[in-house]
Design an enzyme around this catalytic site. Structure first.
Site, PDB file in Angstrom:
ATOM      1  N   PHE A   1      49.722  77.992 -22.783  1.00 16.99           N
ATOM      2  CA  PHE A   1      49.670  79.179 -23.642  1.00 16.99           C
ATOM      3  C   PHE A   1      48.690  79.000 -24.797  1.00 16.99           C
ATOM      4  O   PHE A   1      48.986  79.363 -25.954  1.00 16.99           O
ATOM      5  CB  PHE A   1      51.048  79.537 -24.201  1.00 16.99           C
ATOM      6  CG  PHE A   1      52.043  80.060 -23.197  1.00 16.99           C
ATOM      7  CD1 PHE A   1      51.691  80.313 -21.886  1.00 16.99           C
ATOM      8  CD2 PHE A   1      53.355  80.291 -23.591  1.00 16.99           C
ATOM      9  CE1 PHE A   1      52.634  80.787 -20.967  1.00 16.99           C
ATOM     10  CE2 PHE A   1      54.299  80.777 -22.691  1.00 16.99           C
ATOM     11  CZ  PHE A   1      53.940  81.017 -21.384  1.00 16.99           C
TER      12      PHE A   1
ATOM     13  N   ASN B   1      54.269  75.394 -17.728  1.00 14.65           N
ATOM     14  CA  ASN B   1      53.508  74.557 -18.656  1.00 14.65           C
ATOM     15  C   ASN B   1      54.012  74.556 -20.089  1.00 14.65           C
ATOM     16  O   ASN B   1      53.401  73.951 -20.961  1.00 14.65           O
ATOM     17  CB  ASN B   1      52.030  74.984 -18.624  1.00 14.65           C
ATOM     18  CG  ASN B   1      51.436  74.839 -17.247  1.00 14.65           C
ATOM     19  OD1 ASN B   1      51.646  73.835 -16.583  1.00 14.65           O
ATOM     20  ND2 ASN B   1      50.709  75.853 -16.799  1.00 14.65           N
ATOM     21  N   THR B   2      55.118  75.272 -20.354  1.00 20.02           N
ATOM     22  CA  THR B   2      55.774  75.221 -21.655  1.00 20.02           C
ATOM     23  C   THR B   2      57.161  74.645 -21.447  1.00 20.02           C
ATOM     24  O   THR B   2      57.969  75.236 -20.729  1.00 20.02           O
ATOM     25  CB  THR B   2      55.866  76.628 -22.288  1.00 20.02           C
ATOM     26  OG1 THR B   2      54.547  77.109 -22.552  1.00 20.02           O
ATOM     27  CG2 THR B   2      56.657  76.596 -23.583  1.00 20.02           C
TER      28      THR B   2
ATOM     29  N   ASN C   1      54.583  83.983 -10.475  1.00 22.38           N
ATOM     30  CA  ASN C   1      53.757  83.109 -11.297  1.00 22.38           C
ATOM     31  C   ASN C   1      53.264  81.935 -10.453  1.00 22.38           C
ATOM     32  O   ASN C   1      53.444  81.914  -9.236  1.00 22.38           O
ATOM     33  CB  ASN C   1      54.573  82.618 -12.505  1.00 22.38           C
ATOM     34  CG  ASN C   1      53.716  82.398 -13.742  1.00 22.38           C
ATOM     35  OD1 ASN C   1      52.595  81.899 -13.645  1.00 22.38           O
ATOM     36  ND2 ASN C   1      54.240  82.760 -14.899  1.00 22.38           N
TER      37      ASN C   1
ATOM     38  N   SER D   1      56.206  80.407 -16.636  1.00 25.64           N
ATOM     39  CA  SER D   1      55.130  79.421 -16.657  1.00 25.64           C
ATOM     40  C   SER D   1      55.726  78.017 -16.607  1.00 25.64           C
ATOM     41  O   SER D   1      56.693  77.721 -17.315  1.00 25.64           O
ATOM     42  CB  SER D   1      54.294  79.559 -17.926  1.00 25.64           C
ATOM     43  OG  SER D   1      53.403  78.467 -18.058  1.00 25.64           O
TER      44      SER D   1
ATOM     45  N   ASN E   1      46.489  74.612 -13.291  1.00 27.18           N
ATOM     46  CA  ASN E   1      46.301  74.676 -14.734  1.00 27.18           C
ATOM     47  C   ASN E   1      47.565  74.200 -15.442  1.00 27.18           C
ATOM     48  O   ASN E   1      48.679  74.402 -14.961  1.00 27.18           O
ATOM     49  CB  ASN E   1      45.923  76.093 -15.178  1.00 27.18           C
ATOM     50  CG  ASN E   1      47.135  76.934 -15.530  1.00 27.18           C
ATOM     51  OD1 ASN E   1      47.650  76.861 -16.652  1.00 27.18           O
ATOM     52  ND2 ASN E   1      47.600  77.743 -14.581  1.00 27.18           N
TER      53      ASN E   1
ATOM     54  N   LYS F   1      57.946  88.609 -15.241  1.00 31.27           N
ATOM     55  CA  LYS F   1      57.246  87.781 -14.242  1.00 31.27           C
ATOM     56  C   LYS F   1      58.134  86.609 -13.867  1.00 31.27           C
ATOM     57  O   LYS F   1      58.581  85.855 -14.744  1.00 31.27           O
ATOM     58  CB  LYS F   1      55.907  87.287 -14.814  1.00 31.27           C
ATOM     59  CG  LYS F   1      55.138  86.388 -13.849  1.00 31.27           C
ATOM     60  CD  LYS F   1      53.743  86.086 -14.358  1.00 31.27           C
ATOM     61  CE  LYS F   1      52.826  87.272 -14.152  1.00 31.27           C
ATOM     62  NZ  LYS F   1      51.419  86.949 -14.477  1.00 31.27           N
TER      63      LYS F   1
END
Length: 357
Positions: free
Chosen positions: A120, A181-182, A246, A179, A116, A217
């Site tokens: 967010f 993805n940011t 994560n 994460s 993915n 996390k």
């Protein structure tokens, strides 16, 4: 039933469309009078051997729902009824944001995995607070992050705004700095940055609702020395626990067609790595810092390995997509049998036993 009928239909749809359809159905089902209670009577059967109290909260099972599935806390009653002992909702940011461009969620069936790069996407902290007004039973932790357009030097403000909006509704907070993805988010995992951020969040939570747990996390992709430094840093500042881990950027050993997609990988390929990091975290904290193990849990045996490596609680997400809604009940039943097989009368007796040995 899921494997024969629902899964084939859902897997014909785009992964994110199937996700939204499932979440909408779960949210609506949870609003039906008596539905959650009926479902819980069939699937959520608490057992004293699996029930724990941590941070003053009662967990009917060590198995929880990982963040990323119920991003806006829309279906908490149904997930509780499936047999989850707790759940992590979000990641939520102070302001709503659409996330990254589509497509951004991919199935890797040959690898029992997902990739993915959602970014967010969520309805914002005030909307989540409205959803959490509904009655619920299992503890609900809120995973908080910064908005994409917030500079890193102002990131702490976003985390504090999320706490301010949700402290009255949450049963705990999870600081998400891992994460992939940011842009720039993972740089906040560095020991010094992490200490400052966690310290600020802890102070805010203590001021608004003393005793509420705050967990961090961490990423599975950190170098060993950096990982150890981050664990030590958050332990020193007084964090309540760690969630390990994560999603990963690694693509080792994958065979599915979507393996080249950018984003975080979850599911079966992460199982061994996350379990090893749980054991490392248990050693680094001398077993004094409660751990939540995440990554590649598809069976009771998978969950049990993480518990024996040092996790007091465990979470899953990807396996639910592949194995269906009865999986939590099956894992709970399997955990009881594994504890009995090894001579344990309670799940807490198995926590970290492999590391201590």
């Amino acid at each position: 039933m899921y494997a024969r009928f629902a899964k084939p239909l859902l897997f014909r749809l785009d992964a994110e469309r199937a996700h939204h359809l499932t979440m909408r159905g779960a949210a609506l089902a949870g609003q039906l009078p008596g539905f959650s209670a009926l479902l819980a009577g069939q699937l959520a059967r608490p057992d004293p051997a699996l029930t724990q109290t941590l941070w003053g909260q009662r967990f009917s099972s060590p198995l929880g729902l990982a963040a990323g599935l119920d991003k806006n806390a829309e279906a908490v009653p149904v997930f509780t009824a499936l047999g989850f002992g707790f759940m992590e909702v979000g990641t939520v940011t102070p302001r709503p944001q659409p996330g990254n461009p589509l497509p951004r969620l991919f199935r890797l069936p040959e690898d029992a995995a997902l990739i993915n790069r959602m970014g967010f996407n969520n309805a914002g902290a005030p909307q989540m607070a409205q959803h959490l007004r509904a009655g619920r039973h299992a503890p609900v932790w809120v995973n908080i992050g910064k908005n994409k357009d917030t500079p890193n030097e102002e990131a702490a403000d976003d985390y504090l705004k999320a706490v301010a909006a949700l402290h009255a509704r949450a049963d705990g907070f999870v600081i998400n700095v891992s994460s992939p993805n940011t842009p720039g988010l993972r740089s906040l995992q560095a020991a010094d940055e992490l200490s400052r951020l966690v310290g600020a969040v802890l102070a805010e939570v203590t001021a608004r609702r003393p005793g509420l747990p705050v967990l961090v996390k961490l990423s599975p992709d950190m170098e060993a020395g950096d990982f150890a430094a981050s664990v030590s840093a958050v332990a020193e500042v007084g964090v309540s626990g760690l969630i390990v881990s994560n999603t990963t950027l690694s693509r080792d050993g994958l065979s599915s067609a979507a393996r080249g997609e950018a984003g975080g990988l979850s599911g079966r390929p992460l199982e061994a790595r996350s379990t090893a990091l749980i054991a490392q975290s248990y050693r680094l904290s001398a077993g004094k810092l409660p751990l939540v193990g995440v990554g590649g849990i598809f069976s009771a045996q998978d969950a049990y390995r993480k518990i024996r490596a040092g996790a007091s609680l465990v979470e899953l997400y990807t396996a639910l997509i592949y194995a269906g809604p009865t999986l939590p009940a099956r894992i709970n039943a399997g955990l009881k049998e594994l504890l009995r097989r090894d001579g344990f009368t309670h799940v807490s007796e198995a926590v970290g036993v492999d590391v201590r040995a």
